[in-house]
Motif scaffolding. Structure first.
Motif, PDB file in Angstrom:
ATOM      1  N   PRO A  72      55.308  36.116  42.817  1.00 13.75           N
ATOM      2  CA  PRO A  72      54.677  37.153  43.638  1.00 13.75           C
ATOM      3  C   PRO A  72      53.659  36.521  44.587  1.00 13.75           C
ATOM      4  CG  PRO A  72      54.008  37.355  41.330  1.00 13.75           C
ATOM      5  CD  PRO A  72      55.007  36.247  41.407  1.00 13.75           C
ATOM      6  N   LEU A  73      53.498  37.175  45.736  1.00 16.04           N
ATOM      7  CA  LEU A  73      52.518  36.685  46.697  1.00 16.04           C
ATOM      8  C   LEU A  73      51.119  36.868  46.144  1.00 16.04           C
ATOM      9  CD1 LEU A  73      54.091  38.052  49.998  1.00 16.04           C
ATOM     10  CD2 LEU A  73      54.476  35.861  48.860  1.00 16.04           C
ATOM     11  N   GLY A  74      50.145  36.229  46.756  1.00 18.48           N
ATOM     12  CA  GLY A  74      48.765  36.237  46.261  1.00 18.48           C
ATOM     13  C   GLY A  74      47.980  37.469  46.661  1.00 18.48           C
ATOM     14  N   PHE A  75      48.591  38.634  46.579  1.00 19.41           N
ATOM     15  CA  PHE A  75      47.884  39.888  46.794  1.00 19.41           C
ATOM     16  C   PHE A  75      48.623  40.980  46.036  1.00 19.41           C
ATOM     17  CE2 PHE A  75      51.134  40.196  50.019  1.00 19.41           C
ATOM     18  CZ  PHE A  75      51.482  41.534  50.012  1.00 19.41           C
ATOM     19  N   GLU A  76      47.962  42.089  45.818  1.00 15.11           N
ATOM     20  CA  GLU A  76      48.576  43.201  45.116  1.00 15.11           C
ATOM     21  C   GLU A  76      48.101  44.515  45.707  1.00 15.11           C
ATOM     22  OE1 GLU A  76      45.627  44.099  41.415  1.00 15.11           O
ATOM     23  OE2 GLU A  76      46.664  42.173  41.346  1.00 15.11           O
ATOM     24  N   ILE A  77      48.869  45.545  45.434  1.00 23.06           N
ATOM     25  CA  ILE A  77      48.456  46.921  45.699  1.00 23.06           C
ATOM     26  C   ILE A  77      48.053  47.483  44.347  1.00 23.06           C
ATOM     27  CG2 ILE A  77      49.223  49.205  46.403  1.00 23.06           C
ATOM     28  CD1 ILE A  77      51.374  47.784  48.068  1.00 23.06           C
ATOM     29  N   ALA A  78      46.935  48.142  44.259  1.00 24.42           N
ATOM     30  CA  ALA A  78      46.501  48.758  42.999  1.00 24.42           C
ATOM     31  C   ALA A  78      46.600  50.269  43.135  1.00 24.42           C
ATOM     32  CB  ALA A  78      45.073  48.346  42.663  1.00 24.42           C
ATOM     33  N   LEU A  79      47.316  50.893  42.209  1.00 21.83           N
ATOM     34  CA  LEU A  79      47.457  52.343  42.175  1.00 21.83           C
ATOM     35  C   LEU A  79      46.816  52.856  40.891  1.00 21.83           C
ATOM     36  CD1 LEU A  79      51.141  52.608  43.439  1.00 21.83           C
ATOM     37  CD2 LEU A  79      49.041  53.030  44.741  1.00 21.83           C
ATOM     38  N   VAL A  80      45.957  53.842  41.022  1.00 19.02           N
ATOM     39  CA  VAL A  80      45.173  54.360  39.898  1.00 19.02           C
ATOM     40  C   VAL A  80      45.857  55.597  39.333  1.00 19.02           C
ATOM     41  CG1 VAL A  80      42.910  55.221  39.209  1.00 19.02           C
ATOM     42  CG2 VAL A  80      43.078  53.479  40.992  1.00 19.02           C
ATOM     43  N   THR A  81      45.932  55.661  38.010  1.00 17.59           N
ATOM     44  CA  THR A  81      46.564  56.779  37.318  1.00 17.59           C
ATOM     45  C   THR A  81      45.817  57.087  36.022  1.00 17.59           C
ATOM     46  OG1 THR A  81      48.609  57.592  36.303  1.00 17.59           O
ATOM     47  CG2 THR A  81      48.203  55.224  36.169  1.00 17.59           C
ATOM     48  N   ASP A  82      45.836  58.337  35.619  1.00 18.43           N
ATOM     49  CA  ASP A  82      45.235  58.722  34.337  1.00 18.43           C
ATOM     50  C   ASP A  82      46.179  58.471  33.176  1.00 18.43           C
ATOM     51  OD1 ASP A  82      42.751  59.604  35.362  1.00 18.43           O
ATOM     52  OD2 ASP A  82      43.645  61.518  35.950  1.00 18.43           O
ATOM     53  N   TRP A 107      36.399  45.463  30.632  1.00 21.43           N
ATOM     54  CA  TRP A 107      35.540  46.414  31.341  1.00 21.43           C
ATOM     55  C   TRP A 107      35.983  47.861  31.120  1.00 21.43           C
ATOM     56  CZ3 TRP A 107      38.295  42.438  33.506  1.00 21.43           C
ATOM     57  CH2 TRP A 107      39.466  42.780  34.150  1.00 21.43           C
ATOM     58  N   GLY A 108      37.012  48.072  30.261  1.00 21.18           N
ATOM     59  CA  GLY A 108      37.404  49.418  29.877  1.00 21.18           C
ATOM     60  C   GLY A 108      38.659  49.956  30.533  1.00 21.18           C
ATOM     61  N   GLN A 109      39.150  49.314  31.558  1.00 20.20           N
ATOM     62  CA  GLN A 109      40.369  49.762  32.220  1.00 20.20           C
ATOM     63  C   GLN A 109      41.601  49.345  31.437  1.00 20.20           C
ATOM     64  OE1 GLN A 109      40.273  48.038  36.199  1.00 20.20           O
ATOM     65  NE2 GLN A 109      40.933  49.981  37.052  1.00 20.20           N
ATOM     66  N   VAL A 110      42.665  50.142  31.545  1.00 19.43           N
ATOM     67  CA  VAL A 110      43.989  49.731  31.093  1.00 19.43           C
ATOM     68  C   VAL A 110      44.766  49.368  32.355  1.00 19.43           C
ATOM     69  CG1 VAL A 110      46.085  50.400  29.880  1.00 19.43           C
ATOM     70  CG2 VAL A 110      43.860  51.251  29.092  1.00 19.43           C
ATOM     71  N   VAL A 111      45.420  48.194  32.342  1.00 20.25           N
ATOM     72  CA  VAL A 111      46.058  47.644  33.541  1.00 20.25           C
ATOM     73  C   VAL A 111      47.435  47.102  33.181  1.00 20.25           C
ATOM     74  CG1 VAL A 111      45.874  45.819  35.289  1.00 20.25           C
ATOM     75  CG2 VAL A 111      43.826  47.043  34.561  1.00 20.25           C
ATOM     76  N   SER A 112      48.386  47.286  34.091  1.00 19.11           N
ATOM     77  CA  SER A 112      49.687  46.620  33.981  1.00 19.11           C
ATOM     78  C   SER A 112      50.086  46.142  35.369  1.00 19.11           C
ATOM     79  CB  SER A 112      50.746  47.568  33.415  1.00 19.11           C
ATOM     80  OG  SER A 112      51.110  48.562  34.349  1.00 19.11           O
ATOM     81  N   LEU A 124      49.063  48.720  38.246  1.00 18.68           N
ATOM     82  CA  LEU A 124      48.842  50.095  37.823  1.00 18.68           C
ATOM     83  C   LEU A 124      47.617  50.063  36.929  1.00 18.68           C
ATOM     84  CD1 LEU A 124      52.517  51.005  36.919  1.00 18.68           C
ATOM     85  CD2 LEU A 124      51.258  51.672  38.963  1.00 18.68           C
ATOM     86  N   CYS A 125      46.679  50.970  37.152  1.00 18.93           N
ATOM     87  CA  CYS A 125      45.448  50.919  36.374  1.00 18.93           C
ATOM     88  C   CYS A 125      44.852  52.303  36.185  1.00 18.93           C
ATOM     89  CB  CYS A 125      44.425  50.003  37.049  1.00 18.93           C
ATOM     90  SG  CYS A 125      43.984  50.484  38.721  1.00 18.93           S
TER      91      CYS A 125
END
Length: 130
Positions: A72-82, A107-112, A124-125
């Motif tokens: 993967p390239l050295g950047f990402e898009i982050a999309l927030v979801t409950d 820090w409390g987030q769940v991330v994939s 996804l976070c």
């Protein structure tokens, strides 16, 4: 200044728009009649896709194509979801490749992390707690 939009160069703009609509429930703003540029409504900042051919016209010597890069390239898009587990599963079912399963961060987030068929890396976070 403020961030107006992000443009990602992809091999097939219509296919990227369709994938993001299906996998992430984002709404299409438009697809140019040429098929070389399209936008999704993501809130205040627009997520845009442009054909590799446009990128090649803009940059002498071309650009790195995420869809053909082994990593993967050295950047990402982050999309927030409950509901991260459901969002992650839906994205995989739509055709993304899992890069990292959902995990709790200190820090409390769940991330994939997933990689879309067009090579885009998406985090996804869950929201960061105040």
């Amino acid at each position: 200044m403020k961030l107006g939009y992000t443009i990602i160069y992809v091999p097939d703009v219509a296919a990227s728009l369709a994938f993001f609509e299906q996998a992430f429930d984002l709404k299409r703003k438009f697809l140019h009649e040429s098929g070389t540029y399209g936008e999704l409504d993501t809130g205040e900042t627009t997520l845009s896709f442009a054909a590799h051919a446009l990128g090649d016209m803009n940059f002498a010597g071309g650009h790195v194509h995420a869809d053909t890069s082994a990593q993967p390239l050295g950047f990402e898009i982050a999309l927030v979801t409950d509901d991260l587990p459901a969002a992650h599963a839906k994205t995989i079912a739509a055709g993304a490749r899992e890069m990292a399963a959902p995990s709790q961060k200190p820090w409390g987030q769940v991330v994939s992390y997933v990689r879309c068929p067009d090579g885009i890396l998406v985090e996804l976070c869950t929201p960061i707690a105040a």
